[in-house]
Design an enzyme around this catalytic site. Sequence first.
Site, short mmCIF file in Angstrom:
data_model
loop_
_atom_site.label_atom_id
_atom_site.label_comp_id
_atom_site.label_asym_id
_atom_site.label_seq_id
_atom_site.Cartn_x
_atom_site.Cartn_y
_atom_site.Cartn_z
CD GLU A 288 41.16 40.12 27.25
OE1 GLU A 288 42.00 40.18 28.14
OE2 GLU A 288 40.07 40.71 27.31
CG HIS B 283 37.17 43.77 27.70
ND1 HIS B 283 36.28 42.92 28.33
CD2 HIS B 283 38.40 43.45 28.16
CE1 HIS B 283 36.97 42.13 29.15
NE2 HIS B 283 38.25 42.43 29.07
P1 13P Z 1 41.50 38.11 33.88
O1 13P Z 1 42.99 38.27 33.77
O2 13P Z 1 40.97 38.54 35.23
O3 13P Z 1 41.02 36.78 33.45
O4 13P Z 1 40.87 39.19 32.88
C1 13P Z 1 41.35 39.25 31.59
C2 13P Z 1 40.77 40.44 30.95
O5 13P Z 1 39.57 40.51 30.71
C3 13P Z 1 41.67 41.55 30.64
O6 13P Z 1 41.08 42.46 29.79
#
Ligand code: 13P
Length: 232
Positions: free
Chosen positions: A157, A85
């Site tokens: 992401e 992450h």
């Molecule tokens: P948000 O949905 O709060 O933008 O976060 C996404 C995330 O980092 C999930 O791992």
Amino acid sequence: MIVALNNKSNLGKTEFGLYQEKLNTINTNHTLILCPTTLNISLFSSNKLFLGSQNVSKTDDGAYTGEVSAKQLKSYGVSYCIVGHSERRQYQKESLDDISEKVKKLLENDIIPILCIGETKEERLSNNYKEVLLKEINSVITTLQQEEKDKIIVAYEPIWSIGTGLIPTNEEIEEVNQLIKELLPNNKILYGGSANENNIEQLNNVKGIDGYLLGGLSLKPDNLNIFLNKIN
Ligand code: 13P
């Protein structure tokens, strides 16, 4: 669709109990994976959701103070684990090698890695985001056997989208999905970053998404329920 809930560093013992009660009332055909904080893993109780972790040690059991091994996670019923992450890459300074080692430990212990990749705003604007994303995948998969590669779920992401309320255009997500598919044609791809019940209609039109990784929305079961009902 797969919907993974990343609670991040939220919810104490009592709050988690109440949260879980609400979550368990949700009726959906989508696959829900709850990734609570490590402490709350032992409080997980559901026959509908799957259990995930937000992190794993790159080492086995042993003299590694503060670490939780993949084997230990497995013994608590964990079947998925978020790895790489951007918050851990940034704040815990996890390197490409660290992440690759973690993925190996997960696979050895039969836990499915949810490998997060994503570029910063600067990397997108300077147009080298593809190199960044490819490097984040390649550094993990180069030493894996094909059947190991096939098990990985990739979560795209974009860092500039996490918690900001901004989401990429459908074309931007599709371009990255295509990039991932060139390296990992058999794998599931999740999108993560400000996905919510208000923008899901737009996200529904993105080609090549197999699900979502939710941060903020994971903490709001009522809104999550609306989101789940709106997913295609
Ligand atoms: P948000 O949905 O709060 O933008 O976060 C996404 C995330 O980092 C999930 O791992």
